[in-house]
Design a protein around this motif. Structure first.
Motif, PDB file in Angstrom:
ATOM      1  N   PHE A  92       1.088  -1.478  -0.131  1.00 32.89           N
ATOM      2  CA  PHE A  92       0.239  -0.020   0.119  1.00 32.89           C
ATOM      3  C   PHE A  92       0.955   1.095  -0.475  1.00 32.89           C
ATOM      4  CE2 PHE A  92      -1.856  -3.282   2.449  1.00 32.89           C
ATOM      5  CZ  PHE A  92      -4.019  -3.133   1.450  1.00 32.89           C
ATOM      6  N   THR A  93       0.315   2.378  -0.280  1.00 35.33           N
ATOM      7  CA  THR A  93       0.946   3.670  -0.244  1.00 35.33           C
ATOM      8  C   THR A  93       0.096   3.717   0.981  1.00 35.33           C
ATOM      9  OG1 THR A  93       1.130   4.073  -2.346  1.00 35.33           O
ATOM     10  CG2 THR A  93       0.549   6.003  -1.315  1.00 35.33           C
ATOM     11  N   VAL A  94       1.205   4.588   1.872  1.00 39.07           N
ATOM     12  CA  VAL A  94       1.172   5.072   3.293  1.00 39.07           C
ATOM     13  C   VAL A  94       1.709   6.292   3.235  1.00 39.07           C
ATOM     14  CG1 VAL A  94       2.069   5.038   5.530  1.00 39.07           C
ATOM     15  CG2 VAL A  94       1.745   3.132   4.100  1.00 39.07           C
ATOM     16  N   THR A  95       0.475   7.440   3.370  1.00 43.19           N
ATOM     17  CA  THR A  95       1.217   9.224   3.790  1.00 43.19           C
ATOM     18  C   THR A  95       1.546   9.062   4.930  1.00 43.19           C
ATOM     19  OG1 THR A  95       0.073   9.289   1.354  1.00 43.19           O
ATOM     20  CG2 THR A  95      -0.494  10.884   2.981  1.00 43.19           C
ATOM     21  N   LYS A  96       2.240  10.075   5.866  1.00 36.17           N
ATOM     22  CA  LYS A  96       1.927  10.243   6.449  1.00 36.17           C
ATOM     23  C   LYS A  96       2.749  12.082   7.056  1.00 36.17           C
ATOM     24  CE  LYS A  96       4.977   6.822   7.663  1.00 36.17           C
ATOM     25  NZ  LYS A  96       6.461   6.011   8.433  1.00 36.17           N
ATOM     26  N   GLY A  97       2.454  12.605   7.962  1.00 35.56           N
ATOM     27  CA  GLY A  97       1.966  14.297   7.584  1.00 35.56           C
ATOM     28  C   GLY A  97       2.623  14.896   9.011  1.00 35.56           C
ATOM     29  N   ALA A  98       2.963  16.089   9.282  1.00 36.70           N
ATOM     30  CA  ALA A  98       2.721  16.386  10.268  1.00 36.70           C
ATOM     31  C   ALA A  98       1.826  17.075  11.108  1.00 36.70           C
ATOM     32  CB  ALA A  98       4.380  17.380  10.168  1.00 36.70           C
ATOM     33  N   VAL A  99       1.537  16.454  11.931  1.00 34.01           N
ATOM     34  CA  VAL A  99       0.375  17.276  13.362  1.00 34.01           C
ATOM     35  C   VAL A  99       0.371  18.706  12.776  1.00 34.01           C
ATOM     36  CG1 VAL A  99      -0.761  17.407  15.263  1.00 34.01           C
ATOM     37  CG2 VAL A  99      -0.019  15.100  14.314  1.00 34.01           C
ATOM     38  N   ASP A 100      -0.903  19.294  12.342  1.00 35.58           N
ATOM     39  CA  ASP A 100      -0.769  20.706  13.191  1.00 35.58           C
ATOM     40  C   ASP A 100      -0.217  21.223  14.419  1.00 35.58           C
ATOM     41  OD1 ASP A 100      -1.832  23.490  12.857  1.00 35.58           O
ATOM     42  OD2 ASP A 100      -3.584  23.550  11.969  1.00 35.58           O
ATOM     43  N   GLU A 101       0.241  22.107  14.850  1.00 38.18           N
ATOM     44  CA  GLU A 101       0.879  22.641  15.641  1.00 38.18           C
ATOM     45  C   GLU A 101      -0.784  23.287  16.189  1.00 38.18           C
ATOM     46  OE1 GLU A 101       3.535  25.004  15.888  1.00 38.18           O
ATOM     47  OE2 GLU A 101       5.118  24.350  14.287  1.00 38.18           O
ATOM     48  N   ALA A 102      -1.363  24.152  16.234  1.00 41.54           N
ATOM     49  CA  ALA A 102      -2.227  24.216  16.065  1.00 41.54           C
ATOM     50  C   ALA A 102      -2.947  23.731  17.298  1.00 41.54           C
ATOM     51  CB  ALA A 102      -3.455  25.563  15.795  1.00 41.54           C
ATOM     52  N   ILE A 103      -2.974  22.062  16.477  1.00 40.09           N
ATOM     53  CA  ILE A 103      -4.159  21.460  17.240  1.00 40.09           C
ATOM     54  C   ILE A 103      -3.060  20.005  17.754  1.00 40.09           C
ATOM     55  CG2 ILE A 103      -6.463  21.768  15.721  1.00 40.09           C
ATOM     56  CD1 ILE A 103      -4.949  18.995  14.460  1.00 40.09           C
ATOM     57  N   ALA A 104      -2.331  20.413  17.837  1.00 37.51           N
ATOM     58  CA  ALA A 104      -1.326  19.510  18.955  1.00 37.51           C
ATOM     59  C   ALA A 104      -1.136  18.830  20.793  1.00 37.51           C
ATOM     60  CB  ALA A 104       0.416  20.083  18.635  1.00 37.51           C
ATOM     61  N   PRO A 105      -1.365  20.359  20.991  1.00 39.92           N
ATOM     62  CA  PRO A 105      -2.001  19.937  22.093  1.00 39.92           C
ATOM     63  C   PRO A 105      -3.070  19.034  22.586  1.00 39.92           C
ATOM     64  CG  PRO A 105      -1.593  22.340  22.240  1.00 39.92           C
ATOM     65  CD  PRO A 105      -1.499  21.529  20.659  1.00 39.92           C
ATOM     66  N   GLU A 106      -4.217  18.985  22.127  1.00 36.67           N
ATOM     67  CA  GLU A 106      -5.260  18.719  21.813  1.00 36.67           C
ATOM     68  C   GLU A 106      -5.042  16.728  21.717  1.00 36.67           C
ATOM     69  OE1 GLU A 106      -5.609  21.345  20.519  1.00 36.67           O
ATOM     70  OE2 GLU A 106      -6.157  22.451  22.205  1.00 36.67           O
ATOM     71  N   VAL A 107      -4.717  16.758  20.601  1.00 39.97           N
ATOM     72  CA  VAL A 107      -4.606  15.563  19.935  1.00 39.97           C
ATOM     73  C   VAL A 107      -3.177  14.735  20.524  1.00 39.97           C
ATOM     74  CG1 VAL A 107      -2.694  14.282  18.233  1.00 39.97           C
ATOM     75  CG2 VAL A 107      -4.339  16.179  17.802  1.00 39.97           C
ATOM     76  N   LEU A 108      -2.052  15.935  21.334  1.00 39.45           N
ATOM     77  CA  LEU A 108      -1.290  14.300  22.208  1.00 39.45           C
ATOM     78  C   LEU A 108      -2.349  13.631  23.344  1.00 39.45           C
ATOM     79  CD1 LEU A 108       2.169  16.639  22.075  1.00 39.45           C
ATOM     80  CD2 LEU A 108       1.500  14.410  21.402  1.00 39.45           C
ATOM     81  N   ALA A 109      -2.847  15.172  23.878  1.00 34.00           N
ATOM     82  CA  ALA A 109      -3.864  14.932  24.783  1.00 34.00           C
ATOM     83  C   ALA A 109      -5.010  13.191  25.290  1.00 34.00           C
ATOM     84  CB  ALA A 109      -4.509  16.209  25.624  1.00 34.00           C
ATOM     85  N   ARG A 110      -5.489  13.495  23.731  1.00 36.25           N
ATOM     86  CA  ARG A 110      -6.392  12.528  23.383  1.00 36.25           C
ATOM     87  C   ARG A 110      -5.212  10.727  23.863  1.00 36.25           C
ATOM     88  NH1 ARG A 110      -8.241  14.949  19.219  1.00 36.25           N
ATOM     89  NH2 ARG A 110      -7.278  14.351  17.806  1.00 36.25           N
ATOM     90  N   HIS A 111      -4.278  11.269  22.898  1.00 36.70           N
ATOM     91  CA  HIS A 111      -3.898   9.840  22.943  1.00 36.70           C
ATOM     92  C   HIS A 111      -3.005   9.708  24.277  1.00 36.70           C
ATOM     93  CE1 HIS A 111      -0.192   7.381  21.008  1.00 36.70           C
ATOM     94  NE2 HIS A 111       0.300   7.970  22.638  1.00 36.70           N
ATOM     95  N   LEU A 112      -2.935  10.312  24.518  1.00 37.99           N
ATOM     96  CA  LEU A 112      -2.524  10.647  26.294  1.00 37.99           C
ATOM     97  C   LEU A 112      -3.681   9.479  27.075  1.00 37.99           C
ATOM     98  CD1 LEU A 112       0.067  10.146  28.512  1.00 37.99           C
ATOM     99  CD2 LEU A 112      -0.460  12.681  28.878  1.00 37.99           C
ATOM    100  N   THR A 113      -4.519  10.143  26.966  1.00 36.71           N
ATOM    101  CA  THR A 113      -5.978  10.112  27.697  1.00 36.71           C
ATOM    102  C   THR A 113      -5.995   8.218  26.908  1.00 36.71           C
ATOM    103  OG1 THR A 113      -6.388  12.145  27.385  1.00 36.71           O
ATOM    104  CG2 THR A 113      -8.242  10.201  27.917  1.00 36.71           C
ATOM    105  N   LYS A 114      -6.173   7.948  26.409  1.00 41.63           N
ATOM    106  CA  LYS A 114      -6.575   6.623  26.007  1.00 41.63           C
ATOM    107  C   LYS A 114      -5.635   6.106  26.190  1.00 41.63           C
ATOM    108  CE  LYS A 114      -8.158   7.385  21.070  1.00 41.63           C
ATOM    109  NZ  LYS A 114      -7.332   7.094  19.689  1.00 41.63           N
ATOM    110  N   SER A 115      -4.240   6.036  26.540  1.00 44.00           N
ATOM    111  CA  SER A 115      -2.621   4.545  27.177  1.00 44.00           C
ATOM    112  C   SER A 115      -3.904   4.898  28.881  1.00 44.00           C
ATOM    113  CB  SER A 115      -1.724   5.554  26.399  1.00 44.00           C
ATOM    114  OG  SER A 115      -0.891   4.784  27.187  1.00 44.00           O
ATOM    115  N   LEU A 116      -4.333   6.226  28.923  1.00 52.29           N
ATOM    116  CA  LEU A 116      -4.289   6.249  30.466  1.00 52.29           C
ATOM    117  C   LEU A 116      -5.167   5.502  31.141  1.00 52.29           C
ATOM    118  CD1 LEU A 116      -3.479  10.244  31.272  1.00 52.29           C
ATOM    119  CD2 LEU A 116      -2.154   8.186  32.644  1.00 52.29           C
TER     120      LEU A 116
END
Length: 100
Positions: free
Chosen positions: A25-49
């Motif tokens: 498959f073609t796998v496309t990756k990209g940077a997370v928008d800095e404006a929403i990075a804190p929310e994205v990181l918090a959501r990721h951490l919440t799932k792990s917690l």
């Protein structure tokens, strides 16, 4: 994983899965928008917690994390029992006299 659109942070586990898919498959990756990075990181951490906090050790683990973040004002009290505020109610018309 199946072909589709994803909004997932690349973790060690996901990177290994993607490595296996790249020959089919073609796998496309990209940077997370800095404006929403804190929310994205918090959501990721919440799932792990959620996966790692059991009711017996949860409060002390949360406090360990908060201490590491130097966020003492948000430590849970008491640490050995998970307690939450239920309500605050008015004491009535004579409240001012009783409080002074």
């Amino acid at each position: 994983m199946r072909p589709g659109l994803y909004e997932k942070l690349i973790t060690a586990r996901l990177a290994a899965e993607l490595e296996e898919l790249q020959d089919r498959f073609t796998v496309t990756k990209g940077a997370v928008d800095e404006a929403i990075a804190p929310e994205v990181l918090a959501r990721h951490l919440t799932k792990s917690l959620v996966r790692h906090l059991d009711s017996d050790e949860g409060p002390s683990r949360v406090n360990e994390i908060l201490r590491a973040l130097e966020d003492k004002d948000n430590e849970l009290l008491p640490e050995d029992e998970l307690a939450g505020l239920r309500s605050i109610t008015d004491l009535g018309p004579d409240t001012a006299h009783r409080l002074s």
